[in-house]
Design a protein around this motif. Sequence first.
Motif, PDB file in Angstrom:
ATOM      1  N   ARG A  69       0.818  -1.216   0.000  1.00 12.04           N
ATOM      2  CA  ARG A  69       0.000   0.000   0.000  1.00 12.04           C
ATOM      3  C   ARG A  69       0.850   1.263   0.000  1.00 12.04           C
ATOM      4  O   ARG A  69       0.341   2.344  -0.211  1.00 12.04           O
ATOM      5  N   LEU A  70       2.143   1.116   0.238  1.00  8.81           N
ATOM      6  CA  LEU A  70       3.026   2.274   0.310  1.00  8.81           C
ATOM      7  C   LEU A  70       3.857   2.393  -0.964  1.00  8.81           C
ATOM      8  O   LEU A  70       4.293   1.395  -1.513  1.00  8.81           O
ATOM      9  N   PRO A  71       4.103   3.629  -1.407  1.00  7.31           N
ATOM     10  CA  PRO A  71       4.952   3.802  -2.588  1.00  7.31           C
ATOM     11  C   PRO A  71       6.411   3.569  -2.230  1.00  7.31           C
ATOM     12  O   PRO A  71       6.791   3.616  -1.069  1.00  7.31           O
ATOM     13  N   GLY A  72       7.178   3.315  -3.225  1.00  6.15           N
ATOM     14  CA  GLY A  72       8.615   3.180  -2.997  1.00  6.15           C
ATOM     15  C   GLY A  72       9.122   1.825  -3.427  1.00  6.15           C
ATOM     16  O   GLY A  72       8.375   0.980  -3.899  1.00  6.15           O
ATOM     17  N   PRO A  73      10.405   1.619  -3.231  1.00  4.06           N
ATOM     18  CA  PRO A  73      11.007   0.354  -3.647  1.00  4.06           C
ATOM     19  C   PRO A  73      10.442  -0.815  -2.847  1.00  4.06           C
ATOM     20  O   PRO A  73      10.017  -0.652  -1.706  1.00  4.06           O
ATOM     21  N   THR A  74      10.441  -1.958  -3.460  1.00  2.93           N
ATOM     22  CA  THR A  74       9.963  -3.173  -2.819  1.00  2.93           C
ATOM     23  C   THR A  74      11.158  -4.053  -2.488  1.00  2.93           C
ATOM     24  O   THR A  74      11.977  -4.339  -3.351  1.00  2.93           O
ATOM     25  N   ASP A  75      11.252  -4.457  -1.217  1.00  8.99           N
ATOM     26  CA  ASP A  75      12.302  -5.377  -0.810  1.00  8.99           C
ATOM     27  C   ASP A  75      11.784  -6.799  -0.940  1.00  8.99           C
ATOM     28  O   ASP A  75      10.634  -7.086  -0.594  1.00  8.99           O
ATOM     29  N   VAL A  76      12.641  -7.681  -1.443  1.00  9.43           N
ATOM     30  CA  VAL A  76      12.258  -9.082  -1.619  1.00  9.43           C
ATOM     31  C   VAL A  76      13.282  -9.970  -0.927  1.00  9.43           C
ATOM     32  O   VAL A  76      14.493  -9.806  -1.115  1.00  9.43           O
ATOM     33  N   ARG A  77      12.775 -10.889  -0.136  1.00  7.99           N
ATOM     34  CA  ARG A  77      13.620 -11.896   0.505  1.00  7.99           C
ATOM     35  C   ARG A  77      13.490 -13.156  -0.334  1.00  7.99           C
ATOM     36  O   ARG A  77      12.396 -13.675  -0.544  1.00  7.99           O
ATOM     37  N   MET A  78      14.616 -13.637  -0.829  1.00 13.92           N
ATOM     38  CA  MET A  78      14.646 -14.852  -1.643  1.00 13.92           C
ATOM     39  C   MET A  78      15.407 -15.900  -0.842  1.00 13.92           C
ATOM     40  O   MET A  78      16.556 -15.678  -0.456  1.00 13.92           O
ATOM     41  N   ALA A  79      14.743 -17.013  -0.556  1.00 10.23           N
ATOM     42  CA  ALA A  79      15.364 -18.048   0.272  1.00 10.23           C
ATOM     43  C   ALA A  79      14.963 -19.413  -0.254  1.00 10.23           C
ATOM     44  O   ALA A  79      13.871 -19.592  -0.793  1.00 10.23           O
ATOM     45  N   GLY A  80      15.868 -20.370  -0.081  1.00 11.87           N
ATOM     46  CA  GLY A  80      15.544 -21.704  -0.555  1.00 11.87           C
ATOM     47  C   GLY A  80      16.632 -22.717  -0.293  1.00 11.87           C
ATOM     48  O   GLY A  80      17.618 -22.447   0.406  1.00 11.87           O
ATOM     49  N   VAL A  81      16.411 -23.886  -0.874  1.00 10.27           N
ATOM     50  CA  VAL A  81      17.299 -25.036  -0.712  1.00 10.27           C
ATOM     51  C   VAL A  81      17.739 -25.490  -2.095  1.00 10.27           C
ATOM     52  O   VAL A  81      16.912 -25.637  -2.998  1.00 10.27           O
ATOM     53  N   VAL A  82      19.039 -25.696  -2.228  1.00 12.33           N
ATOM     54  CA  VAL A  82      19.606 -26.171  -3.487  1.00 12.33           C
ATOM     55  C   VAL A  82      20.280 -27.514  -3.240  1.00 12.33           C
ATOM     56  O   VAL A  82      21.060 -27.656  -2.302  1.00 12.33           O
ATOM     57  N   ASP A  83      19.944 -28.489  -4.073  1.00  9.90           N
ATOM     58  CA  ASP A  83      20.629 -29.784  -4.034  1.00  9.90           C
ATOM     59  C   ASP A  83      21.823 -29.678  -4.973  1.00  9.90           C
ATOM     60  O   ASP A  83      21.656 -29.490  -6.182  1.00  9.90           O
ATOM     61  N   LEU A  84      23.014 -29.759  -4.395  1.00 11.77           N
ATOM     62  CA  LEU A  84      24.250 -29.595  -5.163  1.00 11.77           C
ATOM     63  C   LEU A  84      24.651 -30.892  -5.862  1.00 11.77           C
ATOM     64  O   LEU A  84      24.400 -31.986  -5.357  1.00 11.77           O
ATOM     65  N   SER A  85      25.324 -30.763  -6.991  1.00  8.52           N
ATOM     66  CA  SER A  85      25.933 -31.931  -7.619  1.00  8.52           C
ATOM     67  C   SER A  85      27.125 -32.330  -6.755  1.00  8.52           C
ATOM     68  O   SER A  85      27.656 -31.506  -5.994  1.00  8.52           O
ATOM     69  N   SER A  86      27.568 -33.556  -6.844  1.00  9.65           N
ATOM     70  CA  SER A  86      28.720 -33.990  -6.043  1.00  9.65           C
ATOM     71  C   SER A  86      29.957 -33.180  -6.414  1.00  9.65           C
ATOM     72  O   SER A  86      30.758 -32.814  -5.551  1.00  9.65           O
ATOM     73  N   ARG A  87      30.105 -32.857  -7.686  1.00  7.68           N
ATOM     74  CA  ARG A  87      31.260 -32.071  -8.144  1.00  7.68           C
ATOM     75  C   ARG A  87      31.240 -30.664  -7.541  1.00  7.68           C
ATOM     76  O   ARG A  87      32.262 -30.168  -7.064  1.00  7.68           O
ATOM     77  N   ASP A  88      30.068 -30.013  -7.544  1.00  7.85           N
ATOM     78  CA  ASP A  88      29.983 -28.661  -6.989  1.00  7.85           C
ATOM     79  C   ASP A  88      30.106 -28.662  -5.474  1.00  7.85           C
ATOM     80  O   ASP A  88      30.702 -27.746  -4.901  1.00  7.85           O
ATOM     81  N   ALA A  89      29.579 -29.677  -4.813  1.00  8.67           N
ATOM     82  CA  ALA A  89      29.742 -29.760  -3.353  1.00  8.67           C
ATOM     83  C   ALA A  89      31.225 -29.848  -3.002  1.00  8.67           C
ATOM     84  O   ALA A  89      31.701 -29.156  -2.088  1.00  8.67           O
ATOM     85  N   GLU A  90      31.966 -30.645  -3.742  1.00  9.93           N
ATOM     86  CA  GLU A  90      33.405 -30.785  -3.488  1.00  9.93           C
ATOM     87  C   GLU A  90      34.147 -29.484  -3.835  1.00  9.93           C
ATOM     88  O   GLU A  90      35.051 -29.057  -3.112  1.00  9.93           O
ATOM     89  N   ARG A  91      33.771 -28.857  -4.923  1.00 14.11           N
ATOM     90  CA  ARG A  91      34.397 -27.586  -5.324  1.00 14.11           C
ATOM     91  C   ARG A  91      34.206 -26.526  -4.239  1.00 14.11           C
ATOM     92  O   ARG A  91      35.146 -25.831  -3.860  1.00 14.11           O
TER      93      ARG A  91
END
Length: 172
Positions: A69-91
């Motif tokens: 209801r208020l003018p101005g910039p909108t802040d967004v919180r982006m959160a989540g879970v990522v399942d890593l590949s074995s190669r990226d987990a090791e990296r």
Amino acid sequence: MGWGRKLAVAVVSGALVTGLAGCEEAREPVRQKAEVPVREERRPVERRFPAFGEFVRARWVGVTLSDPRLPGPTDVRMAGVVDLSSRDAERLRTGYEWREATAPSVPEAVTPLLPAGARWRTSEGFEGAVTGGGRYAASFHVDFEKRVLVFDALDPVPVDLATPSSEPSNSP
């Protein structure tokens, strides 16, 4: 009572009435926010967090923090879970210095996605690398055995928009 004093009383009275009217509005029942849907699109995560690598799957939410209801910039919180590949987990494990951490604090919709019995680690170096040295606030928790990375960021900037370029970008 002098004119100046009457004016002061009128101003204070007006302020009180206005303040009380605002309190009345505040007593209205607060509408509960609609349940935030968990999303699985890869592209928004890939654009903002290329350091995650070629992950297997991402589940995340985008929560608007500003009052619509208020003018101005909108802040967004982006959160989540990522399942890593074995190669990226090791990296990631070998590429940064990690320390033990408590479980991440994430939006309610993400909590059920966290693996049970996880041994969380965080890294200031990784956080700095992902956020461009602190261009936005974020936290990252990893369990290398389960190959799970949890992210929680405030207004994360897509990498292709964060880096100034000599050529114009037509990216959304």
